[in-house]
Design a protein around this motif. Structure first.
Motif, PDB file in Angstrom:
ATOM      1  N   TYR A 303      17.652 -14.148  -1.216  1.00  0.00           N
ATOM      2  CA  TYR A 303      17.701 -12.697  -1.040  1.00  0.00           C
ATOM      3  C   TYR A 303      17.357 -12.052  -2.373  1.00  0.00           C
ATOM      4  CZ  TYR A 303      19.533  -8.007  -0.207  1.00  0.00           C
ATOM      5  OH  TYR A 303      19.671  -6.649  -0.100  1.00  0.00           O
ATOM      6  N   PHE A 304      16.420 -11.114  -2.344  1.00  0.00           N
ATOM      7  CA  PHE A 304      15.895 -10.509  -3.561  1.00  0.00           C
ATOM      8  C   PHE A 304      16.407  -9.086  -3.750  1.00  0.00           C
ATOM      9  CE2 PHE A 304      12.572 -13.459  -2.047  1.00  0.00           C
ATOM     10  CZ  PHE A 304      12.466 -14.294  -3.145  1.00  0.00           C
ATOM     11  N   GLU A 305      16.706  -8.763  -5.006  1.00  0.00           N
ATOM     12  CA  GLU A 305      16.940  -7.378  -5.421  1.00  0.00           C
ATOM     13  C   GLU A 305      16.073  -7.093  -6.639  1.00  0.00           C
ATOM     14  OE1 GLU A 305      21.272  -6.061  -5.253  1.00  0.00           O
ATOM     15  OE2 GLU A 305      21.459  -8.236  -5.125  1.00  0.00           O
ATOM     16  N   PHE A 306      15.820  -5.792  -6.857  1.00  0.00           N
ATOM     17  CA  PHE A 306      14.874  -5.415  -7.894  1.00  0.00           C
ATOM     18  C   PHE A 306      15.459  -4.265  -8.713  1.00  0.00           C
ATOM     19  CE2 PHE A 306      12.920  -6.824  -3.982  1.00  0.00           C
ATOM     20  CZ  PHE A 306      12.162  -7.904  -4.405  1.00  0.00           C
ATOM     21  N   VAL A 307      15.685  -4.527  -9.996  1.00  0.00           N
ATOM     22  CA  VAL A 307      16.244  -3.523 -10.897  1.00  0.00           C
ATOM     23  C   VAL A 307      15.099  -2.900 -11.687  1.00  0.00           C
ATOM     24  CG1 VAL A 307      17.768  -3.110 -12.861  1.00  0.00           C
ATOM     25  CG2 VAL A 307      18.434  -4.755 -11.079  1.00  0.00           C
ATOM     26  N   PRO A 308      14.902  -1.582 -11.601  1.00  0.00           N
ATOM     27  CA  PRO A 308      13.822  -0.956 -12.384  1.00  0.00           C
ATOM     28  C   PRO A 308      13.933  -1.337 -13.858  1.00  0.00           C
ATOM     29  CG  PRO A 308      14.755   0.620 -10.843  1.00  0.00           C
ATOM     30  CD  PRO A 308      15.641  -0.599 -10.789  1.00  0.00           C
ATOM     31  N   PHE A 309      12.787  -1.732 -14.424  1.00  0.00           N
ATOM     32  CA  PHE A 309      12.822  -2.214 -15.807  1.00  0.00           C
ATOM     33  C   PHE A 309      12.867  -1.023 -16.747  1.00  0.00           C
ATOM     34  CE2 PHE A 309      11.394  -3.967 -19.783  1.00  0.00           C
ATOM     35  CZ  PHE A 309      12.051  -5.179 -19.816  1.00  0.00           C
ATOM     36  N   ASN A 310      14.073  -0.747 -17.218  1.00  0.00           N
ATOM     37  CA  ASN A 310      14.331   0.354 -18.122  1.00  0.00           C
ATOM     38  C   ASN A 310      15.139  -0.210 -19.293  1.00  0.00           C
ATOM     39  OD1 ASN A 310      15.695   2.562 -19.417  1.00  0.00           O
ATOM     40  ND2 ASN A 310      15.392   3.820 -17.583  1.00  0.00           N
ATOM     41  N   PRO A 311      14.691   0.013 -20.529  1.00  0.00           N
ATOM     42  CA  PRO A 311      15.425  -0.535 -21.674  1.00  0.00           C
ATOM     43  C   PRO A 311      16.914  -0.196 -21.671  1.00  0.00           C
ATOM     44  CG  PRO A 311      13.316   0.332 -22.398  1.00  0.00           C
ATOM     45  CD  PRO A 311      13.459   0.711 -20.943  1.00  0.00           C
ATOM     46  N   ASP A 312      17.295   0.923 -21.033  1.00  0.00           N
ATOM     47  CA  ASP A 312      18.712   1.303 -20.983  1.00  0.00           C
ATOM     48  C   ASP A 312      19.530   0.340 -20.128  1.00  0.00           C
ATOM     49  OD1 ASP A 312      18.169   3.480 -22.560  1.00  0.00           O
ATOM     50  OD2 ASP A 312      18.010   4.887 -20.881  1.00  0.00           O
ATOM     51  N   TYR A 313      18.865  -0.407 -19.228  1.00  0.00           N
ATOM     52  CA  TYR A 313      19.561  -1.324 -18.341  1.00  0.00           C
ATOM     53  C   TYR A 313      19.647  -2.742 -18.893  1.00  0.00           C
ATOM     54  CZ  TYR A 313      18.465   2.366 -14.910  1.00  0.00           C
ATOM     55  OH  TYR A 313      18.338   3.564 -14.244  1.00  0.00           O
ATOM     56  N   ILE A 314      18.971  -2.997 -20.016  1.00  0.00           N
ATOM     57  CA  ILE A 314      18.864  -4.356 -20.547  1.00  0.00           C
ATOM     58  C   ILE A 314      19.679  -4.479 -21.832  1.00  0.00           C
ATOM     59  CG2 ILE A 314      17.294  -6.215 -21.217  1.00  0.00           C
ATOM     60  CD1 ILE A 314      16.807  -5.177 -18.397  1.00  0.00           C
ATOM     61  N   LYS A 315      20.577  -5.439 -21.867  1.00  0.00           N
ATOM     62  CA  LYS A 315      21.333  -5.704 -23.087  1.00  0.00           C
ATOM     63  C   LYS A 315      20.469  -6.473 -24.082  1.00  0.00           C
ATOM     64  CE  LYS A 315      25.736  -6.124 -20.585  1.00  0.00           C
ATOM     65  NZ  LYS A 315      26.870  -7.029 -20.263  1.00  0.00           N
ATOM     66  N   TYR A 338       9.988  -4.505 -12.439  1.00  0.00           N
ATOM     67  CA  TYR A 338      11.354  -4.707 -11.973  1.00  0.00           C
ATOM     68  C   TYR A 338      11.901  -6.008 -12.546  1.00  0.00           C
ATOM     69  CZ  TYR A 338      10.413  -1.195  -8.337  1.00  0.00           C
ATOM     70  OH  TYR A 338      10.091  -0.039  -7.657  1.00  0.00           O
ATOM     71  N   VAL A 339      13.191  -5.989 -12.856  1.00  0.00           N
ATOM     72  CA  VAL A 339      13.914  -7.217 -13.176  1.00  0.00           C
ATOM     73  C   VAL A 339      14.276  -7.879 -11.855  1.00  0.00           C
ATOM     74  CG1 VAL A 339      15.943  -8.213 -14.283  1.00  0.00           C
ATOM     75  CG2 VAL A 339      14.834  -6.198 -15.287  1.00  0.00           C
ATOM     76  N   LEU A 340      13.944  -9.160 -11.715  1.00  0.00           N
ATOM     77  CA  LEU A 340      14.178  -9.869 -10.460  1.00  0.00           C
ATOM     78  C   LEU A 340      15.603 -10.425 -10.423  1.00  0.00           C
ATOM     79  CD1 LEU A 340      12.841 -10.807  -7.821  1.00  0.00           C
ATOM     80  CD2 LEU A 340      12.180 -12.909  -9.009  1.00  0.00           C
ATOM     81  N   VAL A 341      16.312 -10.127  -9.348  1.00  0.00           N
ATOM     82  CA  VAL A 341      17.680 -10.600  -9.130  1.00  0.00           C
ATOM     83  C   VAL A 341      17.708 -11.335  -7.796  1.00  0.00           C
ATOM     84  CG1 VAL A 341      20.078  -9.898  -8.784  1.00  0.00           C
ATOM     85  CG2 VAL A 341      18.667  -8.709 -10.474  1.00  0.00           C
ATOM     86  N   THR A 356      10.475 -10.518 -15.062  1.00  0.00           N
ATOM     87  CA  THR A 356      10.134  -9.187 -14.566  1.00  0.00           C
ATOM     88  C   THR A 356       8.873  -9.301 -13.715  1.00  0.00           C
ATOM     89  OG1 THR A 356       8.819  -8.637 -16.534  1.00  0.00           O
ATOM     90  CG2 THR A 356      11.154  -8.058 -16.562  1.00  0.00           C
ATOM     91  N   ILE A 357       8.826  -8.480 -12.655  1.00  0.00           N
ATOM     92  CA  ILE A 357       7.697  -8.536 -11.728  1.00  0.00           C
ATOM     93  C   ILE A 357       7.257  -7.113 -11.398  1.00  0.00           C
ATOM     94  CG2 ILE A 357       8.445 -10.737 -10.752  1.00  0.00           C
ATOM     95  CD1 ILE A 357       8.813  -7.734  -8.546  1.00  0.00           C
ATOM     96  N   GLU A 358       6.073  -7.008 -10.813  1.00  0.00           N
ATOM     97  CA  GLU A 358       5.652  -5.750 -10.208  1.00  0.00           C
ATOM     98  C   GLU A 358       5.034  -6.039  -8.847  1.00  0.00           C
ATOM     99  OE1 GLU A 358       2.388  -3.566 -11.831  1.00  0.00           O
ATOM    100  OE2 GLU A 358       1.307  -5.363 -12.480  1.00  0.00           O
ATOM    101  N   THR A 370       5.320 -10.127 -14.619  1.00  0.00           N
ATOM    102  CA  THR A 370       4.853  -9.345 -15.766  1.00  0.00           C
ATOM    103  C   THR A 370       5.478  -9.780 -17.084  1.00  0.00           C
ATOM    104  OG1 THR A 370       6.547  -7.659 -15.316  1.00  0.00           O
ATOM    105  CG2 THR A 370       4.360  -7.312 -14.354  1.00  0.00           C
ATOM    106  N   GLY A 371       6.527 -10.589 -17.032  1.00  0.00           N
ATOM    107  CA  GLY A 371       7.105 -11.050 -18.292  1.00  0.00           C
ATOM    108  C   GLY A 371       8.519 -11.566 -18.115  1.00  0.00           C
ATOM    109  N   ARG A 372       9.228 -11.624 -19.226  1.00  0.00           N
ATOM    110  CA  ARG A 372      10.618 -12.060 -19.265  1.00  0.00           C
ATOM    111  C   ARG A 372      11.451 -10.941 -19.862  1.00  0.00           C
ATOM    112  NH1 ARG A 372      12.610 -16.427 -16.890  1.00  0.00           N
ATOM    113  NH2 ARG A 372      13.935 -16.959 -18.660  1.00  0.00           N
ATOM    114  N   THR A 373      12.675 -10.804 -19.402  1.00  0.00           N
ATOM    115  CA  THR A 373      13.529  -9.761 -19.962  1.00  0.00           C
ATOM    116  C   THR A 373      13.758  -9.970 -21.454  1.00  0.00           C
ATOM    117  OG1 THR A 373      15.487 -11.028 -19.285  1.00  0.00           O
ATOM    118  CG2 THR A 373      14.716  -9.307 -17.803  1.00  0.00           C
TER     119      THR A 373
END
Length: 507
Positions: A303-315, A338-341, A356-358, A370-373
């Protein structure tokens, strides 16, 4: 006439006729309910009240409200340490049959990720889906009678607390169905050889006995294997010994940076098909030739969830803040990182896989990595994804007609100024000042945030070129050659200092 091949091809094409209309959102709702139903009596399911989630009118919404995000360290500390010790019914019913060892990109420490029998079955089903998708690639019937070279880690798995452990490619290869064994190369005996150099030597020695039609594996290690076969057998290209080679199934990392150097080993063009098989499951594969994007496997235990890739959401360590919003597949938008969850049949719950994906096509559920967090380069506001860095390297290859299969960089403080310091893996002799200027200009045009950063705190670009073999040696020094470890595209300053010391020792 390829009689068997025609039969297999006919069966593959027949599946297209009987397949139902695709609805990713409905498939994902069903997957989530099945996951929750199966795990509701585990310790994890009881703590996070899976029964209540299932009884709600909106399970997706309630699930994300009740269950926190976890990365590997968090879920291991809280749950998987018990799984690893052999305790049952922790995050999934029973105990796992395997543990996938993964060192990610650094190779410093091994992750030990549960792989249940349900996950092994899911990976196998996804593999069958990928084979069925070959109907879209217009391959000749005789292709389906050729052998497949699957180059991964050793299949000689080790025992660990009543389970077996090894890298996911070795676990998958050790579970190939009996009917596939005659097609599978290098075969069980060679695949068990743990030493990479010895295994590749045996492949080179046996290469002339095989009729390889397809290759599968990580590009960097696949290139080294092909080069070994070419050198050992005194060939000009790989098609001189495997004339029927028609398909390469790439995985693990983006194929783009390797395209030019990989093609240089061929005698004629072949079809390249991207896949996304991680230690946590088979996530996506390229479904059609019109695009190099990959279709998410939405009906098969993840099951996939997608977190918008925003620097404020990433530690700083690459994990997510707990109040970061997540979207279902019915809520995503095109051309947004998006960050893939994921949540899986191996007992991973709202698990941050690190990629991260788009979406390139929402209706088809097609994505690109698209990359790695941890590899997002945001020092002094430059906001560069690995995807943009790959594009920049491919621009250099085209502009200077060179091959750059490997690279890494760091936003490095030199005295009081920040520079993007690049190491490019190439044997070509090109003036590094020209390369620096070209990289800088391309990224200014491609990314407005980078352009702004260059007008402020980011002083400039510095480039060094080294042999690609140094990158391979670095990976080998961090972990066994040929394994799942991938080269870090972006390094922190401490890691970069280690890298520069290593490079200096090799020059």
């Amino acid at each position: 006439m390829a009689i068997i091949g025609n039969i297999i091809k006919g069966i593959i094409h027949a599946t297209d006729i009987i397949s139902s209309e695709y609805n990713a959102a409905e498939e994902q709702r069903s997957v989530l309910k099945n996951l929750l139903e199966t795990a509701k009596e585990t310790k994890f399911g009881e703590k996070y009240q899976f029964n209540d989630v299932l009884e709600s009118n909106n399970p997706e919404k309630v699930y994300r409200e009740k269950v926190p995000f976890s990365d590997y360290n968090q879920i291991t500390t809280n749950w998987w340490e018990d799984v690893q010790e052999g305790k049952k019914d922790v995050t999934w019913p029973g105990s796992p049959d395997y543990f996938a060892l993964s060192s990610g990109t650094t190779g410093k420490t091994n992750k030990r990720i549960p792989v249940t029998d349900a996950m092994v079955s899911a990976i196998r089903r996804a593999g069958i889906q990928q084979v069925l998708a070959l109907r879209n690639f217009d391959l000749p019937a005789d292709f389906f009678e050729k052998e497949i070279m699957m180059l991964g880690s050793s299949t000689d798995l080790e025992e660990y607390n009543n389970a077996l452990e090894g890298e996911i490619s070795g676990i998958s290869a050790s579970n190939i169905p009996f009917w596939f064994e005659n097609y599978y190369k290098p075969g069980k005996e060679i695949a068990k050889i743990d030493d990479w150099d010895m295994r590749i030597q045996r492949i080179a020695e046996k290469a002339a006995d095989w009729d390889i039609g397809a290759l599968s594996g990580i590009p960097s290690w696949m290139e080294l294997m092909l080069q070994k076969v070419i050198d050992y057998n005194s060939l000009n290209n790989i098609h001189e010994i495997w004339p029927n080679l028609q398909v390469y199934t790439s995985g693990g990392v983006a194929f783009g940076p390797y395209k030019k150097s990989f093609n240089a080993l061929l005698g004629k063009p072949i079809t390249v098909i991207d896949t996304y098989l991680a230690s946590e499951g088979f996530i996506a594969f390229q479904d059609r030739p019109e695009t190099d994007a990959m279709k998410l496997v939405t009906d098969n235990g993840i099951y996939f969830e997608f977190v918008p890739f925003n620097p404020d959401y990433i530690k700083p360590d690459g994990s997510l803040v707990q109040n970061a919003p997540s979207l279902t597949i019915s809520e995503v938008e095109l051309n947004q990182d998006y960050v893939l969850v994921i949540s899986t049949v191996a007992g991973a719950w709202r698990y941050l896989i690190g990629d991260t994906i788009e979406f390139t096509d929402i209706e088809r559920a097609e994505i690109k990595i698209t990359g790695r967090t941890k590899f997002f380069l945001n020092t002094v506001g430059s906001q560069l994804s690995v995807n943009k860095l790959n594009d920049a390297v491919q621009h250099l290859e085209k502009e200077y007609d060179i091959e750059i299969p490997e690279y890494t960089l760091c936003a490095n403080r030199i005295k009081d100024d920040f520079y993007h310091c690049w190491y490019l893996g190439t044997d070509s002799k090109i003036d590094t000042e020209k390369l620096s200027k070209s990289l800088d200009n391309f990224l200014k045009d491609a990314n407005k945030n980078y352009k702004v950063a260059r007008s402020k705190a980011l002083e400039g670009v510095k480039v060094n070129t080294v042999s690609p073999s140094i990158f391979h040696d670095w990976s080998g020094a961090n972990k066994k050659k040929g394994g799942q470890v991938k080269m870090e595209r972006v390094m922190g300053q401490d890691r970069f200092a280690e890298w520069e010391t290593f490079v200096a020792s090799k020059i």
